[in-house]
Design a protein around this motif. Structure first.
Motif, PDB file in Angstrom:
ATOM      1  N   ILE A  18      31.930  38.201  48.368  1.00 35.91           N
ATOM      2  CA  ILE A  18      32.864  37.319  47.646  1.00 35.91           C
ATOM      3  C   ILE A  18      34.205  38.024  47.485  1.00 35.91           C
ATOM      4  CG2 ILE A  18      33.297  36.099  45.471  1.00 35.91           C
ATOM      5  CD1 ILE A  18      30.204  36.151  45.057  1.00 35.91           C
ATOM      6  N   ARG A  19      35.281  37.328  47.865  1.00 37.50           N
ATOM      7  CA  ARG A  19      36.630  37.826  47.535  1.00 37.50           C
ATOM      8  C   ARG A  19      37.021  37.183  46.220  1.00 37.50           C
ATOM      9  NH1 ARG A  19      40.125  41.247  49.104  1.00 37.50           N
ATOM     10  NH2 ARG A  19      38.707  41.692  50.816  1.00 37.50           N
ATOM     11  N   HIS A  20      37.215  37.999  45.179  1.00 40.31           N
ATOM     12  CA  HIS A  20      37.486  37.449  43.844  1.00 40.31           C
ATOM     13  C   HIS A  20      38.899  36.888  43.736  1.00 40.31           C
ATOM     14  CE1 HIS A  20      34.221  40.342  42.234  1.00 40.31           C
ATOM     15  NE2 HIS A  20      33.734  39.122  42.280  1.00 40.31           N
ATOM     16  N   GLU A  21      38.979  35.757  43.077  1.00 42.17           N
ATOM     17  CA  GLU A  21      40.291  35.203  42.707  1.00 42.17           C
ATOM     18  C   GLU A  21      40.527  35.373  41.214  1.00 42.17           C
ATOM     19  OE1 GLU A  21      39.863  31.228  44.215  1.00 42.17           O
ATOM     20  OE2 GLU A  21      40.735  31.796  46.137  1.00 42.17           O
ATOM     21  N   ALA A  22      39.449  35.548  40.475  1.00 40.82           N
ATOM     22  CA  ALA A  22      39.538  35.808  39.029  1.00 40.82           C
ATOM     23  C   ALA A  22      38.228  36.465  38.588  1.00 40.82           C
ATOM     24  CB  ALA A  22      39.765  34.507  38.272  1.00 40.82           C
ATOM     25  N   VAL A  23      38.345  37.316  37.577  1.00 44.45           N
ATOM     26  CA  VAL A  23      37.191  38.075  37.083  1.00 44.45           C
ATOM     27  C   VAL A  23      37.188  37.970  35.560  1.00 44.45           C
ATOM     28  CG1 VAL A  23      36.331  40.450  36.800  1.00 44.45           C
ATOM     29  CG2 VAL A  23      37.150  39.679  39.053  1.00 44.45           C
ATOM     30  N   GLY A  24      36.015  37.772  34.981  1.00 44.45           N
ATOM     31  CA  GLY A  24      35.945  37.606  33.527  1.00 44.45           C
ATOM     32  C   GLY A  24      35.714  38.922  32.800  1.00 44.45           C
ATOM     33  N   LEU A  25      36.359  39.047  31.626  1.00 50.40           N
ATOM     34  CA  LEU A  25      36.092  40.188  30.729  1.00 50.40           C
ATOM     35  C   LEU A  25      35.098  39.727  29.683  1.00 50.40           C
ATOM     36  CD1 LEU A  25      36.815  43.009  29.429  1.00 50.40           C
ATOM     37  CD2 LEU A  25      38.556  41.781  28.123  1.00 50.40           C
ATOM     38  N   ASN A  26      34.075  40.522  29.456  1.00 45.79           N
ATOM     39  CA  ASN A  26      33.068  40.195  28.452  1.00 45.79           C
ATOM     40  C   ASN A  26      32.756  41.406  27.601  1.00 45.79           C
ATOM     41  OD1 ASN A  26      32.033  37.316  29.044  1.00 45.79           O
ATOM     42  ND2 ASN A  26      32.169  38.295  31.070  1.00 45.79           N
ATOM     43  N   MET A  27      32.356  41.112  26.363  1.00 49.08           N
ATOM     44  CA  MET A  27      32.011  42.190  25.431  1.00 49.08           C
ATOM     45  C   MET A  27      30.915  43.085  26.011  1.00 49.08           C
ATOM     46  SD  MET A  27      33.511  42.554  22.510  1.00 49.08           S
ATOM     47  CE  MET A  27      33.398  43.862  21.323  1.00 49.08           C
ATOM     48  N   ILE A  28      30.022  42.491  26.805  1.00 52.29           N
ATOM     49  CA  ILE A  28      28.928  43.299  27.366  1.00 52.29           C
ATOM     50  C   ILE A  28      29.486  44.416  28.255  1.00 52.29           C
ATOM     51  CG2 ILE A  28      28.531  41.816  29.391  1.00 52.29           C
ATOM     52  CD1 ILE A  28      25.526  42.398  29.089  1.00 52.29           C
ATOM     53  N   ASP A  29      30.671  44.193  28.843  1.00 48.73           N
ATOM     54  CA  ASP A  29      31.267  45.238  29.688  1.00 48.73           C
ATOM     55  C   ASP A  29      31.577  46.482  28.849  1.00 48.73           C
ATOM     56  OD1 ASP A  29      31.215  43.082  31.445  1.00 48.73           O
ATOM     57  OD2 ASP A  29      33.377  42.714  31.336  1.00 48.73           O
TER      58      ASP A  29
END
Ligand code: NDP
Length: 327
Positions: free
Chosen positions: A37-48
């Motif tokens: 997958i080529r990312h166009e957007a990535v999510g930030l999450n507290m689990i990170d």
């Protein structure tokens, strides 16, 4: 031939945001059962942040990030229904979504409807699937109920407020500032409580004298005990996060003393491990997005290489709604 390369966040050790390093890493062709997958957007999450700090153990060195959206660029053997060019998103491990491109097991990846762009998907997937399983399965809310939701102006929180209000459920939401209170109310939260300044148990008891049937508590250590006091007898305590630190062990007798309560500590990954479950929750989420019942609020964006700054802001309670990395 030289191996293909991509840029990604890598951590050699656990610790503060400074352990997140932007580096060149190898990107092998997708193996059997994988899509690239080529990312166009990535999510930030507290689990990170839990992975980064080692609250949830990770094998080092490690990539980071559980959520991404983009386009399938290559397909390994044995992949079904995700051709090259397909727009997709995912919300699970293995960690490593903080990357320009990556390989993922195809069973964890869902096709995106045309009306959900990558930025919305990266804001919605992990947090929205979480709301879906929490309000439909962990405790199936009913129209007319009043529930308590902590951190109501966060990423998960704003989705929950809208979805619950759409179902005819009143939400009492806790937040740390008046700005966040306004944001939560604008997203369907019925009553807001400034839990840093007010006694949230007393306020909940004013609003719901018999107690609420369910508390959704992702703040953890700081709110757990008070949350138990907000429940009606035989109510359900859903402890689903550790934003302020993990909850200390408790004795089962504590549940008796607060009214024969139920306690669960769920995680998304146990509600979506079967592909049919994942697709069901994704369909429910895309449905409320398509109908306009849930609108994604991306409160802030960062370039991927500035992941450390994004983590600092999230942990300092400076973010509102979802945070998205745009590679
Ligand atoms: P949020 O955007 O909600 O950010 C966390 C929020 O928690 C902050 O904005 C802050 O809101 C509140 N908070 C309260 N105390 C603290 C503290 N001491 N330090 C930092 N924040 C604090 O994050 P997400 O939407 O990514 O996740 C929300 C929660 O849901 C997290 O706890 C996460 O771990 C949990 N989660 C659990 C899942 C599961 O399946 N179990 C899946 C997805 C998320 P305020 O300033 O208003 O207090």
């Amino acid at each position: 031939m030289l191996p293909a390369m991509t840029s990604a966040i890598v951590m050699e050790k656990t610790g503060g945001p400074e352990v997140l390093q932007w580096a060149e890493v190898e990107l092998p062709p997708p193996g059997p059962g994988e899509v690239q997958i080529r990312h166009e957007a990535v999510g930030l999450n507290m689990i990170d942040t839990y992975h980064r700090k080692g609250v949830y153990p990770v094998e080092l060195p490690s990539g980071l990030g559980m959520e991404g959206a983009g386009v399938v660029e290559a397909v390994g053997d044995g992949v079904d229904g995700l051709p090259v060019g397909q727009r997709v998103a995912y919300a699970t491990g293995p960690a490593g979504s903080y990357a320009e491109a990556r390989n993922m097991p195809w069973q964890t990846v869902v096709p995106l409807p045309d009306d959900v762009d990558a930025r919305t998907a990266a804001a919605a997937m992990l947090k929205g699937l979480t709301v879906s399983y929490l309000i439909r399965e962990t405790f199936a809310v009913q129209k007319g109920m009043t529930v308590l939701w902590h951190a109501a102006a966060g990423g998960v929180g704003l989705i929950a407020c809208q979805w619950l209000s759409h179902l005819g459920v009143e939400v009492i939401g806790t937040v740390s500032t008046e700005e966040k209170a306004e944001r939560a109310r604008a997203h369907g939260c019925t009553h807001t409580i400034l839990y840093k300044d007010e006694d949230f148990v007393a306020r909940v008891r004013d609003l719901a004298p018999d107690g609420v049937p369910v508390v959704y508590d992702s703040v953890g250590a700081a709110t757990f005990e008070g949350s138990l006091k907000c429940l009606r007898p035989r109510g359900m305590m859903v402890s689903f996060g550790n934003a302020s630190g993990p909850v200390e062990p408790i004795s089962p007798l504590t549940l008796t003393q607060h009214g024969s309560l139920f306690l669960t500590r769920p995680t998304l990954f146990h509600y979506t491990s079967e592909r049919a479950e994942l697709l069901d929750h994704a369909a429910a989420l895309f449905g409320v997005i398509a109908s306009g019942a849930v609108k994604l609020h991306v409160g802030q964006t960062f370039p991927l290489r500035e992941a450390a700054e994004a983590h600092r802001a999230l942990e300092a309670r400076e973010t509102e709604g979802s945070t998205v990395f745009l590679p």
